[in-house]
Design a protein around this motif. Structure first.
Motif, PDB file in Angstrom:
ATOM      1  N   LYS A   1       0.115 -14.965  39.645  1.00  0.00           N
ATOM      2  CA  LYS A   1       0.123 -15.965  40.714  1.00  0.00           C
ATOM      3  C   LYS A   1      -0.991 -15.638  41.707  1.00  0.00           C
ATOM      4  N   PRO A   2      -2.180 -16.196  41.518  1.00  0.00           N
ATOM      5  CA  PRO A   2      -3.297 -15.870  42.418  1.00  0.00           C
ATOM      6  C   PRO A   2      -3.036 -16.329  43.849  1.00  0.00           C
ATOM      7  N   LYS A   3      -3.648 -15.644  44.787  1.00  0.00           N
ATOM      8  CA  LYS A   3      -3.523 -15.990  46.202  1.00  0.00           C
ATOM      9  C   LYS A   3      -4.181 -17.341  46.478  1.00  0.00           C
ATOM     10  N   THR A   4      -3.688 -18.020  47.508  1.00  0.00           N
ATOM     11  CA  THR A   4      -4.278 -19.292  47.921  1.00  0.00           C
ATOM     12  C   THR A   4      -5.750 -19.092  48.283  1.00  0.00           C
ATOM     13  N   GLY A   5      -6.611 -19.925  47.721  1.00  0.00           N
ATOM     14  CA  GLY A   5      -8.035 -19.830  48.006  1.00  0.00           C
ATOM     15  C   GLY A   5      -8.809 -18.962  47.032  1.00  0.00           C
ATOM     16  N   PHE A   6      -8.101 -18.353  46.056  1.00  0.00           N
ATOM     17  CA  PHE A   6      -8.750 -17.490  45.073  1.00  0.00           C
ATOM     18  C   PHE A   6      -8.579 -18.068  43.668  1.00  0.00           C
ATOM     19  N   SER A   7      -9.529 -17.776  42.812  1.00  0.00           N
ATOM     20  CA  SER A   7      -9.446 -18.214  41.420  1.00  0.00           C
ATOM     21  C   SER A   7      -8.465 -17.340  40.652  1.00  0.00           C
ATOM     22  N   PRO A   8      -7.992 -17.815  39.485  1.00  0.00           N
ATOM     23  CA  PRO A   8      -7.087 -17.000  38.661  1.00  0.00           C
ATOM     24  C   PRO A   8      -7.765 -15.710  38.200  1.00  0.00           C
ATOM     25  N   LEU A   9      -6.948 -14.749  37.802  1.00  0.00           N
ATOM     26  CA  LEU A   9      -7.447 -13.458  37.346  1.00  0.00           C
ATOM     27  C   LEU A   9      -8.047 -13.574  35.947  1.00  0.00           C
ATOM     28  N   SER A  10      -9.221 -12.994  35.773  1.00  0.00           N
ATOM     29  CA  SER A  10      -9.822 -12.891  34.443  1.00  0.00           C
ATOM     30  C   SER A  10     -10.129 -11.423  34.166  1.00  0.00           C
ATOM     31  N   THR A  11     -10.091 -11.061  32.891  1.00  0.00           N
ATOM     32  CA  THR A  11     -10.231  -9.655  32.502  1.00  0.00           C
ATOM     33  C   THR A  11     -11.255  -9.507  31.389  1.00  0.00           C
ATOM     34  N   THR A  12     -12.096  -8.485  31.497  1.00  0.00           N
ATOM     35  CA  THR A  12     -13.010  -8.137  30.412  1.00  0.00           C
ATOM     36  C   THR A  12     -12.856  -6.656  30.108  1.00  0.00           C
ATOM     37  N   ILE A  13     -12.982  -6.320  28.833  1.00  0.00           N
ATOM     38  CA  ILE A  13     -12.882  -4.929  28.399  1.00  0.00           C
ATOM     39  C   ILE A  13     -14.261  -4.464  27.960  1.00  0.00           C
ATOM     40  N   GLY A  14     -14.698  -3.342  28.516  1.00  0.00           N
ATOM     41  CA  GLY A  14     -16.022  -2.833  28.195  1.00  0.00           C
ATOM     42  C   GLY A  14     -17.101  -3.519  29.011  1.00  0.00           C
ATOM     43  N   GLY A  15     -18.324  -3.046  28.859  1.00  0.00           N
ATOM     44  CA  GLY A  15     -19.443  -3.619  29.588  1.00  0.00           C
ATOM     45  C   GLY A  15     -20.236  -4.589  28.734  1.00  0.00           C
ATOM     46  N   THR A  16     -21.117  -5.335  29.381  1.00  0.00           N
ATOM     47  CA  THR A  16     -22.022  -6.210  28.638  1.00  0.00           C
ATOM     48  C   THR A  16     -22.948  -5.373  27.760  1.00  0.00           C
ATOM     49  N   ARG A  17     -23.357  -4.214  28.281  1.00  0.00           N
ATOM     50  CA  ARG A  17     -24.205  -3.290  27.524  1.00  0.00           C
ATOM     51  C   ARG A  17     -23.452  -1.978  27.327  1.00  0.00           C
ATOM     52  N   ASN A  18     -23.398  -1.524  26.093  1.00  0.00           N
ATOM     53  CA  ASN A  18     -22.693  -0.286  25.778  1.00  0.00           C
ATOM     54  C   ASN A  18     -23.586   0.731  25.078  1.00  0.00           C
ATOM     55  N   SER A  19     -24.884   0.470  25.088  1.00  0.00           N
ATOM     56  CA  SER A  19     -25.865   1.390  24.512  1.00  0.00           C
ATOM     57  C   SER A  19     -27.173   1.197  25.275  1.00  0.00           C
ATOM     58  N   PRO A  20     -28.136   2.114  25.161  1.00  0.00           N
ATOM     59  CA  PRO A  20     -29.385   2.003  25.922  1.00  0.00           C
ATOM     60  C   PRO A  20     -30.033   0.627  25.778  1.00  0.00           C
ATOM     61  N   PHE A  21     -30.565   0.133  26.917  1.00  0.00           N
ATOM     62  CA  PHE A  21     -31.116  -1.224  26.934  1.00  0.00           C
ATOM     63  C   PHE A  21     -32.217  -1.287  27.991  1.00  0.00           C
ATOM     64  N   PHE A  22     -33.249  -2.102  27.718  1.00  0.00           N
ATOM     65  CA  PHE A  22     -34.372  -2.226  28.651  1.00  0.00           C
ATOM     66  C   PHE A  22     -34.074  -3.278  29.722  1.00  0.00           C
TER      67      PHE A  22
END
Length: 392
Positions: free
Chosen positions: A87-108
């Protein structure tokens, strides 16, 4: 609505035309040393957020006590989800979840540099002077104050700023003063919060203090007041009460309870404005850029990291052995990270006025226990987030 209460932070979505006024007290829920927690302004024209776990807030006739940090349920945990997650607070968007990062190995990435914004507090004449006074009358009042010639020169410049433009223009000018004129900035930030400003203040500010102050302490301090301040003090007390004070006993007050200290403390609490100004620079990154700025970042696997956010203005990009990287998805006016090293120790990092698609870094402490934070977008939308890397 200018105020929003999140799970971990208080948010004031203020602007130059929608000023936020509130009172706070340093009151940490956890045993964080108070001396490491900064005093907050009581007036701000910029959006601001601050932790519910560090401060008590008085706003709109409400007292909001400090509370513990809320963190969502770590993924893989079989516990029932908390109400705040579903139940998100008034004025806030719903909760979203991500596991891990966008990058998980060396990147330029492509390294860049941006101005760093600092925050300061100052006393605006706009908040204390009677709105019907003319510029010439204000200058006459200032001329009678017990300030040195240089300080009076600064005050006269502030009068010119006050009468020459809009609140937004004043904010821009004062911000530039903090950036380019250190002596003037010191006056704005320190010397204006003195008892000598009392003759300029319109309203019942002084009466409220004198009404509750010990009469013995008032008598003790009277001989030490400058003539302009003494006249205002006398005019703020009824003749009968002043006669009673003068005929009564005198007593030296305890340290920090004398009238001058109380007035200066309340002056800061009641009228201190927040201002941001550019000073120094920070390194940032982008995914595209000029070849000479190209740099390999040693990202490592972040599969144990859970990023939770009420909104979508920020994403967890990845980590190295010493840094955490985040990517902005919107224009963000203010962004705050609170990294808990333990229940007694935390590190805070703030950013201001960030564009979308920008990568920022903050220190990562492998022995830390969790990270919480929040922000306010340019469109005045608040968001909160948490980063967990084990089931705490």
């Amino acid at each position: 609505m200018i105020y929003r209460q999140g799970n971990n932070y208080h948010f004031f979505l203020s602007t130059a035309d929608s000023v936020a006024r509130f009172q706070t007290s340093i009151y940490p829920f956890y045993p964080v040393p108070k001396k490491k927690i900064p005093e907050l302004p009581s007036v701000t024209t910029d959006p601001i957020l601050f932790p519910q776990f560090l401060y008590c807030l008085q706003y709109n006739r409400q007292n909001l006590d400090p509370k513990p940090v809320f963190t969502p349920t770590y993924m893989g945990n079989k516990k029932i989800q908390k109400d705040q997650e579903t139940k998100p607070k008034t004025g806030f968007s719903p909760l979203s979840t991500t596991i891990g990062g966008t990058r998980n190995s060396p990147f330029f990435l492509y390294r860049g540099k941006r101005d760093k914004f600092q925050s300061a507090k100052y006393l605006s004449l706009r908040d204390i002077i009677h709105p019907e006074l003319s510029e010439s009358l204000v200058r006459e009042k200032i001329e009678s104050l017990y300030f040195d010639p240089k300080s009076k020169t600064f005050l006269f410049r502030l009068v010119s700023i006050l009468f020459s433009g809009t609140p937004k223009e004043e904010e821009t000018i004062v911000s530039n003063l903090f950036r380019h004129e250190s002596e003037f900035a010191n006056f704005l930030n320190k010397q204006m919060f003195t008892v000598e400003m009392i003759p300029l203040i319109h309203g019942s500010f002084l009466q409220e203090i004198l009404r509750d102050h010990d009469e013995r302490y008032i008598k003790y301090i009277l001989p030490q007041l400058s003539k302009p301040v003494l006249e205002v003090v006398r005019s703020s007390i009824s003749k009968n009460k002043m006669k009673h004070i003068l005929e009564g006993p005198s007593q030296k007050p305890p340290e920090s309870e004398d009238l001058v200290t109380v007035i200066e403390t309340e002056l800061f609490k009641r009228f201190a404005r927040n201002i941001y100004y550019e000073e120094g620079s920070i390194f940032t990154y982008r995914e595209k850029g000029e070849e000479e700025r190209k740099e390999e970042i040693p990202f490592v696997n972040a599969e144990k990291f859970n990023f939770f956010i009420f909104g979508n203005s920020l994403q967890f990009y990845g980590r190295t052995s010493t840094k955490l990287f985040f990517k902005t998805n919107d224009w963000i006016d203010v962004l705050r990270f609170d990294f808990f090293l333990s229940r007694k120790e935390m590190e805070t990092t703030e950013f201001h006025r960030l564009p979308p698609d920008l990568l920022i870094e903050i220190p990562y402490y492998q022995t830390g226990i969790f990270l919480v934070g929040g922000g306010i977008t340019k469109e005045r939308k608040p968001f909160e987030f948490s980063l967990l890397w084990f089931d705490y």
